[in-house]
Each structure stands twice: as C-alpha cells, then as structure tokens.
Write a protein that holds these residues in place. Structure first.
Motif, mmCIF file in Angstrom:
data_model
loop_
_atom_site.group_PDB
_atom_site.id
_atom_site.type_symbol
_atom_site.label_atom_id
_atom_site.label_comp_id
_atom_site.label_asym_id
_atom_site.label_seq_id
_atom_site.Cartn_x
_atom_site.Cartn_y
_atom_site.Cartn_z
ATOM 1 N N VAL A 1 0.876 -1.175 0.000
ATOM 2 C CA VAL A 1 0.000 0.000 0.000
ATOM 3 C C VAL A 1 0.910 1.221 0.000
ATOM 4 O O VAL A 1 1.626 1.469 0.968
ATOM 5 C CB VAL A 1 -0.917 -0.015 1.242
ATOM 6 C CG1 VAL A 1 -1.652 1.304 1.378
ATOM 7 C CG2 VAL A 1 -1.913 -1.158 1.150
ATOM 8 N N VAL A 2 0.877 1.986 -1.102
ATOM 9 C CA VAL A 2 1.870 3.040 -1.321
ATOM 10 C C VAL A 2 1.180 4.360 -1.665
ATOM 11 O O VAL A 2 0.269 4.399 -2.490
ATOM 12 C CB VAL A 2 2.837 2.643 -2.464
ATOM 13 C CG1 VAL A 2 3.808 3.769 -2.774
ATOM 14 C CG2 VAL A 2 3.597 1.367 -2.095
ATOM 15 N N GLY A 3 1.630 5.438 -1.028
ATOM 16 C CA GLY A 3 1.166 6.784 -1.344
ATOM 17 C C GLY A 3 2.314 7.596 -1.907
ATOM 18 O O GLY A 3 3.408 7.607 -1.336
ATOM 19 N N THR B 1 9.999 13.936 -4.829
ATOM 20 C CA THR B 1 8.863 13.053 -4.545
ATOM 21 C C THR B 1 9.134 12.280 -3.263
ATOM 22 O O THR B 1 10.248 11.809 -3.037
ATOM 23 C CB THR B 1 8.657 12.087 -5.730
ATOM 24 O OG1 THR B 1 8.281 12.849 -6.876
ATOM 25 C CG2 THR B 1 7.577 11.058 -5.438
ATOM 26 N N LYS B 2 8.085 12.168 -2.430
ATOM 27 C CA LYS B 2 8.173 11.372 -1.205
ATOM 28 C C LYS B 2 7.214 10.198 -1.325
ATOM 29 O O LYS B 2 6.140 10.329 -1.930
ATOM 30 C CB LYS B 2 7.822 12.189 0.045
ATOM 31 C CG LYS B 2 8.823 13.291 0.375
ATOM 32 C CD LYS B 2 8.423 14.576 -0.287
ATOM 33 C CE LYS B 2 9.457 15.670 -0.062
ATOM 34 N NZ LYS B 2 9.124 16.861 -0.884
ATOM 35 N N VAL B 3 7.599 9.075 -0.737
ATOM 36 C CA VAL B 3 6.789 7.856 -0.834
ATOM 37 C C VAL B 3 6.459 7.357 0.561
ATOM 38 O O VAL B 3 7.353 7.103 1.381
ATOM 39 C CB VAL B 3 7.552 6.756 -1.620
ATOM 40 C CG1 VAL B 3 6.682 5.512 -1.765
ATOM 41 C CG2 VAL B 3 7.980 7.267 -2.986
ATOM 42 N N ASP C 1 5.037 4.842 7.115
ATOM 43 C CA ASP C 1 6.465 5.155 7.085
ATOM 44 C C ASP C 1 6.801 5.859 5.777
ATOM 45 O O ASP C 1 6.254 5.514 4.722
ATOM 46 C CB ASP C 1 7.310 3.874 7.160
ATOM 47 C CG ASP C 1 7.225 3.206 8.525
ATOM 48 O OD1 ASP C 1 6.818 3.892 9.476
ATOM 49 O OD2 ASP C 1 7.554 2.011 8.620
ATOM 50 N N ILE C 2 7.694 6.827 5.842
ATOM 51 C CA ILE C 2 8.250 7.440 4.623
ATOM 52 C C ILE C 2 9.532 6.679 4.314
ATOM 53 O O ILE C 2 10.438 6.613 5.145
ATOM 54 C CB ILE C 2 8.547 8.938 4.822
ATOM 55 C CG1 ILE C 2 7.274 9.689 5.229
ATOM 56 C CG2 ILE C 2 9.129 9.531 3.536
ATOM 57 C CD1 ILE C 2 6.145 9.626 4.230
ATOM 58 N N ILE C 3 9.597 6.076 3.132
ATOM 59 C CA ILE C 3 10.734 5.200 2.835
ATOM 60 C C ILE C 3 11.883 5.983 2.211
ATOM 61 O O ILE C 3 11.706 7.076 1.674
ATOM 62 C CB ILE C 3 10.317 4.023 1.923
ATOM 63 C CG1 ILE C 3 9.833 4.530 0.555
ATOM 64 C CG2 ILE C 3 9.245 3.196 2.583
ATOM 65 C CD1 ILE C 3 9.578 3.423 -0.425
ATOM 66 N N THR C 4 13.070 5.394 2.291
ATOM 67 C CA THR C 4 14.264 6.029 1.732
ATOM 68 C C THR C 4 14.624 5.384 0.398
ATOM 69 O O THR C 4 14.279 4.248 0.125
ATOM 70 C CB THR C 4 15.454 5.886 2.696
ATOM 71 O OG1 THR C 4 15.661 4.492 2.962
ATOM 72 C CG2 THR C 4 15.188 6.608 4.000
ATOM 73 N N CYS D 1 -1.644 10.332 1.340
ATOM 74 C CA CYS D 1 -1.857 9.454 0.174
ATOM 75 C C CYS D 1 -1.772 7.979 0.591
ATOM 76 O O CYS D 1 -2.543 7.145 0.104
ATOM 77 C CB CYS D 1 -0.820 9.743 -0.909
ATOM 78 S SG CYS D 1 -1.094 11.299 -1.783
ATOM 79 N N ALA D 2 -0.837 7.670 1.486
ATOM 80 C CA ALA D 2 -0.705 6.281 1.946
ATOM 81 C C ALA D 2 -1.931 5.866 2.754
ATOM 82 O O ALA D 2 -2.414 4.731 2.621
ATOM 83 C CB ALA D 2 0.575 6.117 2.778
#
Length: 725
Positions: free
Chosen positions: A3-5, A13-15, A24-27, A374-375
């Motif tokens: 499940v990705v925002g 861009t941030k994910v 969690d915001i991934i790196t 978004c997530a």
C-alpha cells in the motif's frame, strides 16, 4: 500486498507506505527520504531520480525537471513558456502534448510529458519495491487541486506506463487533511459544530490553500484557492537575478550567457534561501563559477524580502478567495496548518499569521504530510488493510457542462446544462434524461474556460449514445445517462439505458385507523380486509444503450507502443547498470588479487604461479583502461573468468587450508565440550551417591531411636502414668 502513497512533487517526490500499524516514509537507494523529480538521458542509458541529480549540472540539456508542470499540457499553452524559463531542456510538441527533446543513445529523441512521468513513476515503483521487498502495484498519487480532467487522465496514463494501478488521483491538500484528521480522536460529533482547519501548502512551484471541516469519521472540503506561480523556485530565481546583476558589475561575468553557471547559481541561491529562513544574514560562495572566477556575496534577510516583495504581496489573495467561497471570516477558522517547504520563510509565516489574527500550527511534517495522507488513502481503498472508517468528501473546482444538438422534434429544447457546479461534492453521480428517436452525441466541457490554468482546452470528452430509436407508436425513447465525476476528479458517462412509462398498481397508504361503520366492509378470506390500490405510471428500465467515448486519455494503440518502448528502455538501463557493475567487479578483482598474492595467498602459490598471475593481472588492467573502457557485459565476465582460471588453484588451496584449520578448531571444541560433559556427568553421579549415603545414615538413626514393637513411646508412657495417679 503493498500500500503506497506518492507525493509527486515538482522538485522531489516522497513515498509513504502502510506498515507497522502506521505510515512510514521510505528512503531511496542513497538513503534520502525524498527523490529528485528528474529524468536524464545520455549516450548509454537513462538516469532517473538521484542518478539524474548527480549528473544534472554536466548534462543540463538532457535532464528534464518540473515534470508535474508539463503533464497534460499542449505545447501552445502559455504556461509551457513559463516552464521553459525553469527548464534548460528544449521543450517541444509531441502528438499535441508538451514534451522534451533530448539526446538519447547518440540521437535526438522526443518524449511526451506523459512518457517522462511514466519513466519517473517506474523508478519510484522500484524504490518502493526494493524497500518493501514486494512487488508494488496499488498506489495513490497526489496532484495539485487545480489539475483539470486532461491532466488527471495523463497521470493515470503515466501510471499505466509504469505498470501501476492508480487507486486514486488525490488533491494535495485533501491528502494533507486526511493525514491530519484520521489520527485525531477528539473530533466533534455529527450534531456538533465542525472543526474548521485551513491547510496552507506552499511548495517548490505552487501555492494552494484549502478549508476543511472535520467531524468524527469524516472530512468535508469547503473551499480551495490557489496561486499556480508562487513557490520556492520563484524565490530562487529572484535571488539568482540579483546575483547575476551583482556578478556582472563586481566580477565582470554574465552568468545569463552560461547555462551551467546559471544552474550552479540557482542551486547556491536555494541553499542561501534556506539559511536565511533561520538566520538574519547568510554568505554565498561559488568556486570557479565562470571563466575561472570565484564569486562571493552576503545577503541579509531584509534584502531577500525586498527582492521578492511582488511575490509577498500576493500571499493573502488565495486566502481571501478561500474564505469568500466558504462564506466565512478569519475568526471562524479554528486552526491554520502550514505544510510545504516554502512555509518556512519567515515573511510568509508572518503574513499568513497576521491575516488570520492567530498563531499558526505546525503539527504535521511540512515535507511529508502529503505522502502520509496518500498512503492512508491507499490503505482505505485497498482490501489488504483495515483502517478506521474515515470519509473524504472533496469538491469540484471547475463547473462542468454538457452540450448537445437540439432534437428536430423538440424545437424549444435547451442544448446545454451545467451538471456539476463549482463546490459540488466529489465523487458524484448525476442522471441525465433525454427524449430521442435517433442516436445522438453530447459533449462535456468546462463551463468557465477563463478559470482554467493557462490556456488548457475546456473540452473534456464527446460521448455517442447508440441504439436509440422510436417506439412502435413513433414516440420518443426515454434515455437515461449516468454521468459520474469519480474519485480521481475525472468525468465519464459511465452507462446509458432506456425506460418506459408503465402503469402499475401500488397500495394506497392508509390514513390512520378505521372507525366502526365508516364504510361498507366486505368479507375477506381469513378475516383480512382487501388493501386499496391505485394505478400509477412508473418508469421501468427496459434495456441498455451502448456508449462510445472520446476523451483526452491515450488511445490503446499509442499506450501499447509507449509501454513497449518504456520496457525496452528499462531493459537497456538494467543491462547498462549490470555492465557497469561487472566492469567495477573486474577492476576491484584485479586490485584485490594483486594485494593478496603478496600477502594472504603468498604461502599457497609457487613463484611460477605468482608470476603467471601477476602477468595476467597487469595485462587485464592495461586492457581495462585502454580497449576495455566501454564494452559489453559478456566481455567483462569473460575477463573475470580468465583471471579466476589462473588464480583458482591458489585460492582453493587457501580455502582448503582455512577449512582444515576450521575443522581442527571445531574438533578441538567438540572434544573439549565432550570432556566437559563427561566431567559434569561424573560430578553429578558422585553427588547423587553422596546424597544416597546420607539418606541411608539418616534412616538408620531413626530406626535406633524408634520404640520396640508393643512398647509405648516415652511421652505416651509418662502420660499414662499421670492418669493412673
């Protein structure tokens, strides 16, 4: 299932991903929490994200940025000319869309903005997949609230090119509001006064403010306003223009004539702006900027504010528009949440705070709030996660009307209707009714073209309704069309059907109890009275009407061709990356063996073997730096294999010796452990024997002290004698 925002920004861009009972915001591959929104091209492959940023200054003419600002635009749109000021790449027309002309694999290529965004989303997909160790499919992507139907459809097409299933194209500030509200446990109930929060988002390229009302389990967007050309890049440009004038006068160089010098100054201006947000004065220095000239400058915060005064004067305009649309005053707002990097600028914060007459709130992460929202939205829409029920009601930002040709049989028929008004709740469905004897067409368009961004075509789509004919009595067919503005903010005529007026009997509702002797009653079976009925005309669905739609979405043939091309480029990128990896492996293998043959492997090779290996390594190194600088992956692999063929026996002997030593150590350890176990067992048995002997002694003592059979115990004997006395 993932499940990705995705917070798709103009600069980066941030994910966000749903996991560990939260977001969690991934790196990315270099451990950054944001990935530059750049796509670069060179003679061998593409460079996307961090790789494109690394080579941006040296490859300006082939590195495309501001992708979000290009997608869904025609090349003739005035906004594209504005974007050209911020984009060193040559922008061009690609099948009616804005795109970029670049040098790729040694030749000129043109890519549309949709293709470029598709490439970039493919990179974001790979970053998320590498972090989650799962394939990524379901995503929610954020867009500015001012995006039109054509821009939103282009985002969906780009998602398709990247192999993503876009569950929702979501407005930036709505995503922020969702991330804010879904975690709040103290929201007012359905009957209470709602909590009103203004979300002010000023990012790299645009400025949006949205007023949202929160109640328990839901949010309602009440009004949105924006300034599409107000953001961090405008501050950077103002600073750079100031430096260009100063450098021309002070250092006699004109950076406007040198794209690389201009780009380096823009980057330095951005850093300077960030320092000035926290300090009253900041220095700036660039070595060898142009013509071997080093430049230096010092800027005060007041000087920067003077440079951008025309921008600062526009800060309150969207806020006023938002409140006017919501019919509220500043004092009606409970909280003002600021997000976006540019809201760190003190002058901006002061202006917004003065406008509302109250302190600002920064409870959300200014850079990551949209990605989190978004997530959350993706988790709500995905069956893989259970999320607290929370309804999101967005609004229509541009009124949409339908137009059609007048029926010859209905001379006074209206030929247009505004179906979705500005401020209507979205998603939303409306049923349109037409009386026709023949197939007909209708068009959807924005009712107020002047309100659209730039000069975007107000046309949305054309819908042809088939299968319409007069009934046997040559009367009109009653046609019903279902028009829907969906979750993405995209309009479709989803289905059509026809109905007939049919007479049906329905029971008449009784008005209160009957009184005795009211009316003549007839006997009915089981003592029941017959129910009164009446004949009424009702519309009954009789069949479907096929609808063919023409919209701005990519036709399937173009989408298939672009998808195939994207896959071919992806494979080429992968091969180039693997080739570079093998080249690096060969180089490091040469250096590693050259060192180890004199140290670690010295005792495991004869002088002849050492000399043969040294000679091979020297030969391979010379080849690598001369002929082998640019060759295929297979050649590098064969060179590594050739070295391994010579070094193999030496390395194997070393491994065998290490293994023998390891086995000897293991054997010694096992023997020591066995000896320890035997000693422990012997000690245990000894202790058990001692315990048994002590128990036996104790039993013997008790036997001696016990009275003989038939004789009373001493205490009992004394007691008996007392009784006799």
């Amino acid at each position: 299932m993932s499940v990705v925002g995705i917070d798709f920004g103009a600069q980066s861009t941030k994910v966000g991903v749903a996991r560990n009972k939260g977001i969690d915001i991934i790196t990315n591959e270099v451990s950054n929490r944001s990935t530059p929104s750049l796509v670069g091209f060179n003679s061998k492959s593409r460079a996307i994200g961090e790789a494109a940023k690394t080579q941006e200054t040296s490859n300006l003419k082939n590195t495309v940025g501001n992708l979000k600002r290009l997608i869904g635009r025609s090349f003739s749109d005035p906004d594209i000319q504005v974007e050209q000021q911020f984009t060193p790449v040559t922008l061009c027309d690609v099948n009616g869309q804005a795109g970029a002309e670049v040098n790729y694999l040694g030749k000129k290529e043109k890519f549309s903005a949709t293709q470029l965004v598709g490439m970039y989303l493919g990179k974001i997909r790979d970053i998320a997949s590498a972090e989650l160790k799962l394939p990524v499919s379901d995503v929610v992507i954020s867009v500015p609230a001012w995006f039109t139907d054509v821009q939103r459809r282009a985002i969906l097409d780009a998602g398709d090119l990247a192999g993503l299933k876009v569950l929702r194209v979501m407005n930036d500030t709505t995503a922020t509001a969702l991330g804010y509200g879904i975690t709040k446990l103290d929201l007012p109930g359905p009957e209470e006064k709602p909590r009103r929060v203004a979300f002010v988002d000023i990012g790299y390229a645009d400025y949006t403010c949205t007023l949202v009302e929160f109640r328990k389990g839901e949010l309602n967007v009440k009004a949105t306003a924006y300034d599409r050309h107000f953001g961090g890049r405008d501050f950077d440009k103002a600073l750079t223009e100031h430096f260009a004038n100063e450098f021309k006068e002070k250092f006699k160089i004109d950076i406007r004539t040198n794209p690389k010098a201009w780009a380096r100054t823009i980057a330095a201006a951005e850093k300077l702006k960030k320092v000035l947000s926290a300090n009253p004065v900041a220095p700036m220095s660039i070595e060898s900027l142009m013509e071997d000239v080093d430049v230096r400058a010092i800027v005060k915060r007041e000087e920067l504010e003077a440079m951008v005064k025309p921008l600062l004067d526009r800060i309150t305009v969207p806020l006023e528009q938002m409140l006017a649309e919501a019919k509220l005053k500043p004092e009606d707002i409970d909280s003002i949440e600021l997000v976006g990097g540019s809201t760190r600028v003190p002058a901006i914060k002061d202006a917004i705070s003065k406008f509302f007459g109250k302190p600002l709130s920064f409870t959300l992460n200014q850079d990551e709030a949209i990605a989190r929202g978004c997530a959350f939205s993706c988790a709500i829409l995905s069956p893989a996660f259970r999320v607290r029920d929370f309804s999101v009601h967005d609004i229509v930002n541009y009124p949409i009307e339908f137009t059609w040709e007048q029926s010859t049989d209905i001379p006074d028929e209206d030929t247009s209707l505004t179906v979705f008004n500005r401020g209507n709740v979205m998603p939303s469905t409306k049923i349109l009714t037409f009386y026709r004897k023949n197939p007909f067409d209708l068009e959807a368009r924005y009712a107020n073209p002047d309100a659209l961004p730039g000069k975007i075509n107000p046309w949305i789509g054309r819908f042809s309704v088939k299968g319409v004919q007069a009934d046997p009595n040559n009367d009109f067919m009653i046609c019903k069309l279902k028009a829907r503005l969906n979750l993405h903010g995209i309009l479709n005529v989803e289905s059509g059907y026809y109905v007939e007026d049919v007479e049906v009997e329905e029971p008449v509702p009784e008005e209160g109890e009957k009184k005795d002797g009211d009316a003549m009653e007839t006997d009915a079976p089981n003592g029941e009275q017959p129910k009164k009925t009446r004949k009424v005309k009702k519309q009954v669905r009789k069949g479907d009407l096929p609808i063919s739609a023409g919209t701005s979405s990519l036709d399937q043939a173009t989408k298939d061709a672009w998808f195939e091309k994207e896959n071919a480029m992806y494979v080429e990128d992968k091969l180039v990356a693997e080739t570079a990896e093998k080249k690096n492996e060969l180089e490091s293998f040469i250096y590693e063996l050259r060192d180890k043959i004199e140290t670690v492997y010295a005792d495991f090779a004869s002088e002849e073997e050492k000399e043969k290996l040294r000679s091979k390594l020297a030969q391979s190194e010379d080849w690598l730096y001369e002929e082998g600088d640019d060759t295929t992956k297979a050649v590098y692999v064969s060179k590594i294999d050739e070295i391994r063929f010579i070094a193999g026996p030496i390395v194997q002997r070393h491994k065998d010796t290490l293994e023998a030593e390891r086995q000897a150590v293991l054997k010694a350890q096992e023997e020591a452990a066995a000896k320890k176990r035997a000693e422990a067992e012997a000690k245990r048995k000894e202790e058990e024997a001692k315990k048994a002997e002590e128990a036996k002694k104790q039993a013997d003592t008790e036997m001696k002290d016990a009275p003989a059979e038939g004789e009373a115990a001493p205490a009992e004997k004394a007691e008996g004698e007392e009784k006799k006395q």
